[in-house]
Motif scaffolding. Structure first.
Motif, PDB file in Angstrom:
ATOM      1  N   PRO A   1       0.832  -1.213   0.000  1.00  0.00           N
ATOM      2  CA  PRO A   1       0.000   0.000   0.000  1.00  0.00           C
ATOM      3  C   PRO A   1       0.858   1.251   0.000  1.00  0.00           C
ATOM      4  CG  PRO A   1       0.047  -0.974   2.181  1.00  0.00           C
ATOM      5  CD  PRO A   1       0.756  -1.938   1.278  1.00  0.00           C
ATOM      6  N   GLY A   2       0.271   2.348  -0.454  1.00  0.00           N
ATOM      7  CA  GLY A   2       0.961   3.625  -0.449  1.00  0.00           C
ATOM      8  C   GLY A   2       1.253   4.168  -1.829  1.00  0.00           C
ATOM      9  N   HIS A   3       0.880   3.443  -2.870  1.00  0.00           N
ATOM     10  CA  HIS A   3       1.053   3.919  -4.236  1.00  0.00           C
ATOM     11  C   HIS A   3      -0.301   4.426  -4.742  1.00  0.00           C
ATOM     12  CE1 HIS A   3       5.148   2.398  -4.522  1.00  0.00           C
ATOM     13  NE2 HIS A   3       4.728   1.321  -3.888  1.00  0.00           N
ATOM     14  N   TRP A   4      -0.334   5.668  -5.194  1.00  0.00           N
ATOM     15  CA  TRP A   4      -1.590   6.340  -5.524  1.00  0.00           C
ATOM     16  C   TRP A   4      -1.672   6.660  -7.009  1.00  0.00           C
ATOM     17  CZ3 TRP A   4      -5.164   7.512  -1.599  1.00  0.00           C
ATOM     18  CH2 TRP A   4      -4.723   7.241  -0.297  1.00  0.00           C
ATOM     19  N   GLU A   5      -2.914   6.695  -7.511  1.00  0.00           N
ATOM     20  CA  GLU A   5      -3.201   7.205  -8.851  1.00  0.00           C
ATOM     21  C   GLU A   5      -4.020   8.477  -8.696  1.00  0.00           C
ATOM     22  OE1 GLU A   5      -3.673   2.717 -10.780  1.00  0.00           O
ATOM     23  OE2 GLU A   5      -5.328   4.172 -10.943  1.00  0.00           O
ATOM     24  N   GLY A   6      -3.753   9.480  -9.533  1.00  0.00           N
ATOM     25  CA  GLY A   6      -4.449  10.751  -9.391  1.00  0.00           C
ATOM     26  C   GLY A   6      -4.906  11.336 -10.704  1.00  0.00           C
TER      27      GLY A   6
ATOM     28  N   THR B   1      -8.780  13.840  -7.557  1.00  0.00           N
ATOM     29  CA  THR B   1      -9.143  12.502  -7.080  1.00  0.00           C
ATOM     30  C   THR B   1      -7.874  11.670  -6.930  1.00  0.00           C
ATOM     31  OG1 THR B   1      -9.452  11.572  -9.312  1.00  0.00           O
ATOM     32  CG2 THR B   1     -11.342  12.644  -8.289  1.00  0.00           C
ATOM     33  N   LEU B   2      -7.750  11.007  -5.806  1.00  0.00           N
ATOM     34  CA  LEU B   2      -6.606  10.152  -5.504  1.00  0.00           C
ATOM     35  C   LEU B   2      -7.122   8.782  -5.079  1.00  0.00           C
ATOM     36  CD1 LEU B   2      -4.564  12.733  -3.398  1.00  0.00           C
ATOM     37  CD2 LEU B   2      -3.950  11.919  -5.686  1.00  0.00           C
ATOM     38  N   VAL B   3      -6.579   7.726  -5.660  1.00  0.00           N
ATOM     39  CA  VAL B   3      -7.000   6.358  -5.346  1.00  0.00           C
ATOM     40  C   VAL B   3      -5.763   5.530  -5.005  1.00  0.00           C
ATOM     41  CG1 VAL B   3      -8.236   4.319  -6.133  1.00  0.00           C
ATOM     42  CG2 VAL B   3      -8.910   6.563  -6.971  1.00  0.00           C
ATOM     43  N   GLU B   4      -5.796   4.899  -3.831  1.00  0.00           N
ATOM     44  CA  GLU B   4      -4.694   4.037  -3.421  1.00  0.00           C
ATOM     45  C   GLU B   4      -4.830   2.689  -4.146  1.00  0.00           C
ATOM     46  OE1 GLU B   4      -4.000   1.139  -1.326  1.00  0.00           O
ATOM     47  OE2 GLU B   4      -1.963   1.677  -1.918  1.00  0.00           O
ATOM     48  N   ARG B   5      -3.763   2.243  -4.802  1.00  0.00           N
ATOM     49  CA  ARG B   5      -3.857   1.115  -5.727  1.00  0.00           C
ATOM     50  C   ARG B   5      -4.172  -0.216  -5.035  1.00  0.00           C
ATOM     51  NH1 ARG B   5      -2.118   0.894 -10.741  1.00  0.00           N
ATOM     52  NH2 ARG B   5      -0.981  -1.068 -10.441  1.00  0.00           N
ATOM     53  N   ALA B   6      -3.631  -0.462  -3.861  1.00  0.00           N
ATOM     54  CA  ALA B   6      -3.823  -1.757  -3.213  1.00  0.00           C
ATOM     55  C   ALA B   6      -5.204  -1.904  -2.593  1.00  0.00           C
ATOM     56  CB  ALA B   6      -2.746  -1.983  -2.154  1.00  0.00           C
TER      57      ALA B   6
ATOM     58  N   GLY C   1      -6.077   2.717 -14.168  1.00  0.00           N
ATOM     59  CA  GLY C   1      -7.410   2.129 -14.250  1.00  0.00           C
ATOM     60  C   GLY C   1      -8.262   2.337 -13.016  1.00  0.00           C
ATOM     61  N   SER C   2      -7.661   2.198 -11.831  1.00  0.00           N
ATOM     62  CA  SER C   2      -8.432   2.373 -10.598  1.00  0.00           C
ATOM     63  C   SER C   2      -8.956   3.795 -10.478  1.00  0.00           C
ATOM     64  CB  SER C   2      -7.573   2.027  -9.376  1.00  0.00           C
ATOM     65  OG  SER C   2      -7.182   0.676  -9.395  1.00  0.00           O
ATOM     66  N   ASN C   3      -8.124   4.754 -10.866  1.00  0.00           N
ATOM     67  CA  ASN C   3      -8.533   6.153 -10.781  1.00  0.00           C
ATOM     68  C   ASN C   3      -9.612   6.471 -11.818  1.00  0.00           C
ATOM     69  OD1 ASN C   3      -7.587   9.316 -11.658  1.00  0.00           O
ATOM     70  ND2 ASN C   3      -7.947   8.877  -9.500  1.00  0.00           N
TER      71      ASN C   3
END
Length: 345
Positions: A191-196, A210-215, A286-288
């Motif tokens: 955890p700790g890697h973000w998509e924005g 918008t920020l989404v944590e990948r894990a 993709g998650s973001n």
């Protein structure tokens, strides 16, 4: 004396979507003569699956024999409409589904959560298509929310996905591309890697970060009430990310939008490296991208996003983080993040 093969059967009256009794008699006769399903279907001008389904549904339940007049009676008994749907017939199920709709859960999220919460109560299990039907079919009265308010997209018709707007990169410092991002970020192991990204409001004059944590798919929303110039985006991202514990601040992946012109200053202030996606490759975040689609239910296109307060953004984030997610085994992002923090402590 040999009997010539039957090639067709008379079709009295207007064609019907339902099999008629004379067609059922023909099916029974030809079945006794060992004709194949495709032969029978061709003779009746029906699809082979129609004949297969007829024999499966309307054969005698005990002996398996196909008796055309009894089959006609069974089919006729099943046909009367309207029938009471499962949702309408079960008040507890209806309340549970309506609660999920009110919380802006998708039909699939609702049915998966019902199966998880009521594993030994089949009366509380329903297919997500049944929920869609309760929303789409007008006048059923099974769910009270209007269709366009209940659907996540806010539309009664689906639209094809469009290609993302082309952007010209204008960065003050060299970009580090996503190909150089650590492997632990790519496989979502740590955890700790973000998509924005930004979602844009009316006339391109307002935005929300918008920020989404990948894990864990945990969501943070960045308040930008004064606009999305590079300096304001930089300051808002610094304010948001520095509130996180250090082990949840490993990297940020963004597209090549000009709002990240000062990305190097953000990295200096937060010690978070920024990685940039390739041009026209939204699937690399993709998650973001998925989360931005969910957020349009709260922040419709062509509306002024600057009108929303910091408190409302926090409320929306809490609601999104409380939704069960298929990719998390129907855990919520908040539950998954809490597990990871507990394991790390």
């Amino acid at each position: 004396m040999a009997v010539p093969p039957i090639t067709s059967v008379a079709q009295p009256g207007e064609p019907s979507r339902y099999l008629r009794e004379d067609e059922r008699v023909h099916i029974a006769d030809r079945q006794r003569e060992k004709a194949t399903l495709r032969q029978i279907a061709a003779e009746l001008g029906r699809h082979p699956s129609t004949i297969s389904r007829e024999l499966r549904r309307n054969a005698h339940p005990g002996t398996g024999d196909y008796r055309p007049h009894a089959a006609q009676a069974r089919a006729k008994a099943r046909r009367p409409r309207p029938k009471t749907g499962k949702i309408a017939a079960n008040p507890a199920l209806r309340r549970a589904i309506q609660d999920g709709v009110d919380r802006k859960w998708s039909p699939e999220q609702i049915v998966r959560r019902l199966r998880r919460d009521f594993p030994d109560r089949p009366e509380m299990h329903v297919a997500h298509e049944t929920i869609y039907q309760a929303l789409y079919v007008q006048g059923r009265g099974e769910l009270r929310r209007e269709l366009t308010r209940a659907l996540r997209t806010g539309r009664a018709m689906r639209r094809p996905r469009r290609r993302a707007d082309q952007r010209t990169p204008r960065m003050a410092a060299p970009m580090v591309m996503i190909s150089e991002r650590p492997a632990e970020a790519a496989d979502r192991a740590v955890p700790g890697h973000w998509e924005g990204d930004l979602i844009i409001g009316k006339d391109n004059k307002s935005a929300i970060g918008t920020l989404v944590e990948r894990a864990t798919r945990y969501v943070l929303l960045v308040h930008l009430p004064l606009g999305r110039t590079p300096d304001r985006v930089r300051d808002a991202l610094i304010d948001t990310m520095t509130r996180l514990p250090a082990h949840l601040r490993r990297s940020l992946t963004w597209d090549q939008g000009s709002e990240m012109h000062r990305h190097h200053e953000f990295s200096l202030a937060t010690d978070i490296p920024v990685y940039f996606c390739d041009p026209h490759a939204p699937w690399q975040r993709g998650s973001n991208e998925n989360t931005n689609g969910l957020l349009r239910q709260y922040f419709p296109k062509s509306t002024d996003l600057a009108a929303h307060s910091r408190e409302y953004l926090d409320k929306v984030a809490v609601e999104l983080n409380g939704r069960p997610r298929k990719t998390l085994g129907w855990d919520t992002p908040a539950e998954r993040l809490a597990k990871l923090l507990a394991e790390a402590s």
